[in-house]
Design an enzyme around this catalytic site. Structure first.
Site, PDB file in Angstrom:
ATOM      1  N   THR A   1       0.867  -1.177   0.000  1.00 41.26           N
ATOM      2  CA  THR A   1       0.000   0.000   0.000  1.00 41.26           C
ATOM      3  C   THR A   1       0.902   1.225   0.000  1.00 41.26           C
ATOM      4  O   THR A   1       1.791   1.349   0.843  1.00 41.26           O
ATOM      5  CB  THR A   1      -0.905   0.026   1.246  1.00 41.26           C
ATOM      6  OG1 THR A   1      -1.668  -1.186   1.288  1.00 41.26           O
ATOM      7  CG2 THR A   1      -1.852   1.217   1.208  1.00 41.26           C
ATOM      8  N   TYR A   2       0.673   2.114  -0.971  1.00 38.23           N
ATOM      9  CA  TYR A   2       1.463   3.338  -1.088  1.00 38.23           C
ATOM     10  C   TYR A   2       0.652   4.519  -0.594  1.00 38.23           C
ATOM     11  O   TYR A   2      -0.552   4.627  -0.877  1.00 38.23           O
ATOM     12  CB  TYR A   2       1.884   3.572  -2.542  1.00 38.23           C
ATOM     13  CG  TYR A   2       2.965   2.611  -2.967  1.00 38.23           C
ATOM     14  CD1 TYR A   2       4.304   2.956  -2.871  1.00 38.23           C
ATOM     15  CD2 TYR A   2       2.645   1.348  -3.457  1.00 38.23           C
ATOM     16  CE1 TYR A   2       5.300   2.073  -3.243  1.00 38.23           C
ATOM     17  CE2 TYR A   2       3.638   0.456  -3.829  1.00 38.23           C
ATOM     18  CZ  TYR A   2       4.955   0.827  -3.724  1.00 38.23           C
ATOM     19  OH  TYR A   2       5.938  -0.052  -4.088  1.00 38.23           O
ATOM     20  N   TYR A   3       1.328   5.410   0.121  1.00 35.02           N
ATOM     21  CA  TYR A   3       0.695   6.589   0.711  1.00 35.02           C
ATOM     22  C   TYR A   3       1.283   7.852   0.097  1.00 35.02           C
ATOM     23  O   TYR A   3       2.450   7.881  -0.307  1.00 35.02           O
ATOM     24  CB  TYR A   3       0.945   6.628   2.227  1.00 35.02           C
ATOM     25  CG  TYR A   3       0.303   5.497   2.973  1.00 35.02           C
ATOM     26  CD1 TYR A   3      -0.963   5.634   3.532  1.00 35.02           C
ATOM     27  CD2 TYR A   3       0.960   4.281   3.127  1.00 35.02           C
ATOM     28  CE1 TYR A   3      -1.557   4.581   4.227  1.00 35.02           C
ATOM     29  CE2 TYR A   3       0.372   3.227   3.818  1.00 35.02           C
ATOM     30  CZ  TYR A   3      -0.875   3.386   4.360  1.00 35.02           C
ATOM     31  OH  TYR A   3      -1.456   2.343   5.045  1.00 35.02           O
TER      32      TYR A   3
ATOM     33  N   VAL B   1      -2.936   5.696  -1.721  1.00 33.36           N
ATOM     34  CA  VAL B   1      -3.219   6.097  -3.101  1.00 33.36           C
ATOM     35  C   VAL B   1      -3.211   4.936  -4.094  1.00 33.36           C
ATOM     36  O   VAL B   1      -3.789   5.053  -5.168  1.00 33.36           O
ATOM     37  CB  VAL B   1      -2.251   7.192  -3.582  1.00 33.36           C
ATOM     38  CG1 VAL B   1      -2.481   8.484  -2.805  1.00 33.36           C
ATOM     39  CG2 VAL B   1      -0.802   6.761  -3.464  1.00 33.36           C
ATOM     40  N   ALA B   2      -2.555   3.837  -3.748  1.00 33.71           N
ATOM     41  CA  ALA B   2      -2.495   2.717  -4.687  1.00 33.71           C
ATOM     42  C   ALA B   2      -2.017   1.466  -3.975  1.00 33.71           C
ATOM     43  O   ALA B   2      -1.402   1.540  -2.908  1.00 33.71           O
ATOM     44  CB  ALA B   2      -1.561   3.044  -5.851  1.00 33.71           C
TER      45      ALA B   2
END
Length: 175
Positions: free
Chosen positions: A36-38, A103-104
């Site tokens: 999980t990207y922030y 975000v993704a």
């Protein structure tokens, strides 16, 4: 710490796996990785070329900060800081309460191999295909490390276009 890495899209990882093992490399583990990207509230990591990632696997959870990318001899070079965390849900609550936004997501099956001081990954990335990554961690001589990565790539048959984009960037470019 500097991460020196190449990434190449490959049609099949089997031949490369065989070459790694023939050189004396060893398989260390195979994991399913959910990343999980922030993005930060105070700056856009897409613009600053940074990354904040929460990686969850069957065996551990790690938060990683990656600094802006540079390139030396076709290898990607960037600062990387990792911290193992015991509770991903609490991390997510803390970071989102501070204004960071998920975000993704990137999902992959990754086979890890060790050869000398290299880490070699054979990746099957959901929505993207198969890749091989060769990585060295160094404290000082990035150019020498990049030469060593290049030499190993040739030995195990990892050829083709070097991709400096992250899996996240590759997935986002498809949208």
């Amino acid at each position: 710490m500097l991460e020196i890495e190449i990434k190449v899209r490959v049609p099949d990882t089997g031949t490369i796996r065989n070459q790694i093992l023939a050189l004396g490399g060893t398989h260390s583990e195979t994991l399913t990785e959910h990343d999980t990207y922030y993005n930060a509230p105070h700056r856009d990591f897409g613009i600053t070329d940074e990354a904040l990632r929460l990686r969850q696997t069957e065996v551990k959870t790690t938060v990683t900060y990656k600094g802006p990318k540079n390139t030396i001899l076709g290898s990607k070079v960037r600062e990387e800081l990792n911290l193992e965390i015991p509770d991903p849900a609490t991390f997510d609550l803390i970071i989102t309460n501070l204004g960071f936004k998920a975000v993704a997501e990137v999902n992959k099956r990754r086979e890890y191999y060790r050869y000398e001081d290299f880490t070699i990954s054979l990746d099957e990335v959901q929505g993207l295909g198969n890749f091989t990554e060769i990585e060295l961690i160094t404290m000082n001589n990035a150019e020498e490390a990049a030469k060593r990565v290049d030499a190993l790539a040739q030995k195990i048959g990892v050829c083709g276009e070097r991709i400096t984009s992250s899996y996240l960037e590759l997935l986002l470019s498809k949208q």
